[in-house]
Design a protein around this motif. Structure first.
Motif, mmCIF file in Angstrom:
data_model
loop_
_atom_site.group_PDB
_atom_site.id
_atom_site.type_symbol
_atom_site.label_atom_id
_atom_site.label_comp_id
_atom_site.label_asym_id
_atom_site.label_seq_id
_atom_site.Cartn_x
_atom_site.Cartn_y
_atom_site.Cartn_z
ATOM 1 N N SER A 239 -44.833 25.911 16.730
ATOM 2 C CA SER A 239 -44.862 24.462 16.956
ATOM 3 C C SER A 239 -43.470 23.897 17.220
ATOM 4 O O SER A 239 -43.248 22.702 17.054
ATOM 5 C CB SER A 239 -45.484 23.755 15.745
ATOM 6 N N LEU A 240 -42.542 24.748 17.616
ATOM 7 C CA LEU A 240 -41.172 24.312 17.896
ATOM 8 C C LEU A 240 -41.010 24.066 19.388
ATOM 9 O O LEU A 240 -41.457 24.875 20.208
ATOM 10 C CB LEU A 240 -40.167 25.359 17.418
ATOM 11 N N SER A 241 -40.385 22.957 19.744
ATOM 12 C CA SER A 241 -40.115 22.619 21.140
ATOM 13 C C SER A 241 -38.607 22.596 21.366
ATOM 14 O O SER A 241 -37.876 21.993 20.585
ATOM 15 C CB SER A 241 -40.715 21.255 21.499
ATOM 16 N N VAL A 242 -38.175 23.260 22.453
ATOM 17 C CA VAL A 242 -36.775 23.271 22.861
ATOM 18 C C VAL A 242 -36.707 22.731 24.275
ATOM 19 O O VAL A 242 -37.403 23.245 25.171
ATOM 20 C CB VAL A 242 -36.168 24.684 22.789
ATOM 21 N N GLU A 243 -35.894 21.732 24.500
ATOM 22 C CA GLU A 243 -35.799 21.124 25.822
ATOM 23 C C GLU A 243 -34.364 20.724 26.096
ATOM 24 O O GLU A 243 -33.586 20.443 25.181
ATOM 25 C CB GLU A 243 -36.721 19.895 25.919
ATOM 26 N N PRO A 244 -33.969 20.719 27.374
ATOM 27 C CA PRO A 244 -32.592 20.339 27.706
ATOM 28 C C PRO A 244 -32.369 18.849 27.518
ATOM 29 O O PRO A 244 -33.285 18.033 27.649
ATOM 30 C CB PRO A 244 -32.459 20.758 29.174
ATOM 31 N N VAL A 245 -31.135 18.502 27.227
ATOM 32 C CA VAL A 245 -30.760 17.102 27.066
ATOM 33 C C VAL A 245 -30.467 16.521 28.443
ATOM 34 O O VAL A 245 -29.859 17.158 29.294
ATOM 35 C CB VAL A 245 -29.527 16.972 26.152
ATOM 36 N N ALA A 246 -30.960 15.294 28.692
ATOM 37 C CA ALA A 246 -30.708 14.637 29.965
ATOM 38 C C ALA A 246 -29.208 14.413 30.137
ATOM 39 O O ALA A 246 -28.531 13.902 29.242
ATOM 40 C CB ALA A 246 -31.452 13.305 30.029
ATOM 41 N N LEU A 247 -28.678 14.796 31.320
ATOM 42 C CA LEU A 247 -27.249 14.702 31.588
ATOM 43 C C LEU A 247 -26.935 13.448 32.367
ATOM 44 O O LEU A 247 -27.733 12.981 33.176
ATOM 45 C CB LEU A 247 -26.767 15.933 32.380
ATOM 46 N N ARG A 289 -37.455 19.922 18.647
ATOM 47 C CA ARG A 289 -38.397 19.015 17.987
ATOM 48 C C ARG A 289 -39.372 19.866 17.190
ATOM 49 O O ARG A 289 -39.899 20.863 17.688
ATOM 50 C CB ARG A 289 -39.137 18.169 19.020
ATOM 51 N N LEU A 290 -39.638 19.471 15.939
ATOM 52 C CA LEU A 290 -40.499 20.234 15.043
ATOM 53 C C LEU A 290 -41.901 19.654 15.056
ATOM 54 O O LEU A 290 -42.109 18.521 14.623
ATOM 55 C CB LEU A 290 -39.937 20.220 13.619
ATOM 56 N N GLY A 291 -42.860 20.418 15.575
ATOM 57 C CA GLY A 291 -44.252 19.970 15.588
ATOM 58 C C GLY A 291 -44.436 18.731 16.441
ATOM 59 O O GLY A 291 -43.916 18.610 17.549
ATOM 60 N N ASP A 292 -45.205 17.776 15.913
ATOM 61 C CA ASP A 292 -45.484 16.524 16.613
ATOM 62 C C ASP A 292 -44.538 15.399 16.211
ATOM 63 O O ASP A 292 -44.809 14.228 16.494
ATOM 64 C CB ASP A 292 -46.938 16.090 16.334
#
Length: 356
Positions: A239-247, A289-292
């Motif tokens: 349930s872990l989400s990894v996403e790039p930070v907006a530049l 982000r952890l879960g929801d």
């Protein structure tokens, strides 16, 4: 008429029939008859009255009995009606609960189906995009460029003496990867074979207990211990989400703040922030982000590499559980060892950059 003979038919006159004597006897007999008739009539009436009273009493008792039966039936009917209503309410409540549980299971099943479909699509993409002329580096990690700094290559492992109670191991073919040699650890391979019979992410098996102790635990051990434990739990539950930070795209920025190239000769500026896991101030290009939860945590490239290495290991184990890996035991073993090596390298702070 001679004197003294009387007048015929005149009472009280001598010599006349029907005089005073005859009339008295007839009156007495008539009165006795009347008295006898009255007694018989009254007796008959008393008998009829007694019979009517007896019959009336029987009917009264019958009415009382019927009244009690009616009251009992009304009470039973009320109890039955209340019981039926209560049973109907219970059935409605149970049906609502089962419906809610079924809807929840349906949503969970649909979510799992979506995840499986996404994973299958990703696997198909990896397989279809790998050709002999242009192999996919993710399927052929030996094609990845070596780490900067010329880190010396190590052997695939060390040999341990097999204990007396260890099971006999089938010979595993050595599959050299470029110039890298491999040497099978018999104890580790025995633990792997025992785990592969019922693959699981639980720590109950000796193999997974070793991986958690030697690789996963140290790889996800950060300065912020509480958040690190939450990250590990999210990785285990997928349930872990990894996403790039907006530049931000700026025409001119300082060289120390340049991280990526932007369009039209501009460069993207990455804000230097404090990593939520390590606590170091560095350019945080990604966030988790952890879960929801709606809370995002910025992470450094090194922290991202450590989390990604553990996620890759968990993803491959889930593929094994779902029966998507169609390889023999030796190939699965060496792939797991490669993923363990990635975790070992990542926990030392070494990670691949986008430039190679």
């Amino acid at each position: 008429m001679p004197l003294g003979e009387g007048v015929p038919g005149v009472p009280g006159v001598p010599g006349v029939p029907g005089g005073a004597g005859g009339h008295g006897s007839e009156s007495c007999s008539l009165s006795r008859l009347r008295s006898s008739s009255l007694e018989k009539g009254s007796e008959i009436l008393r008998e009829q009255l007694t019979a009517a009273q007896r019959e009336l009493q029987l009917k009264g008792e019958e009415c009382e009995r019927l009244s009690r039966v009616r009251d009992q039936l009304e009470q039973e009917l009320e109890e039955l009606t209340a019981s039926l209503f209560e049973e109907a309410n219970k059935m409605v409540h149970e049906a609502s609960r089962k419906q809610a549980a079924a809807e929840k299971q349906l949503r969970e099943a649909q979510g799992k189906i979506d995840v499986l479909q996404a994973e299958v699509s990703a696997l198909k993409t990896l397989v279809l995009t790998s050709t002999p002329a242009s192999p996919n580096p993710q399927l052929h990690p030996q094609l990845l460029p070596p780490a900067r700094g010329g880190a010396p290559r190590r052997s695939g492992g060390h040999v341990r003496n097999k204990s007396a109670g260890s099971p006999a191991l089938p010979p595993a073919p050595l599959q050299p990867m470029g110039k890298e040699g491999r040497e099978l650890d018999s104890v580790l391979y025995a633990e792997f074979l025992s785990w592969k019979e019922q693959p699981s992410l639980e720590r109950t098996s000796a193999f997974m207990n070793r991986v958690y102790r030697e690789d996963i635990g140290p790889c996800l051990s950060f300065t912020r211990r509480e958040l690190a434990e939450a990250v590990q739990a999210a990785v285990e539950s997928n349930s872990l989400s990894v996403e790039p930070v907006a530049l931000q795209t700026l025409p001119v920025v300082k060289a120390s703040a340049v991280d990526r190239g932007g369009p039209n000769g501009c460069r993207g500026q990455v804000e230097t922030r404090r990593c939520a896991l390590s606590g170091l101030c560095c350019p945080c290009t990604h966030r988790i982000r952890l879960g929801d939860s709606d809370v995002y945590y910025p992470i450094s490239p090194s922290s991202r590499a450590r989390i990604t290495a553990v996620c890759n290991f968990f993803t491959y184990v889930r593929y094994i559980q779902q029966g998507l890996v169609r390889q023999d035991a030796a190939q699965v073993f060496w792939e797991l060892m490669r993923l363990r090596r990635e975790m070992s390298v990542a926990k030392l702070g070494v990670y691949w950059t986008e430039e190679g």
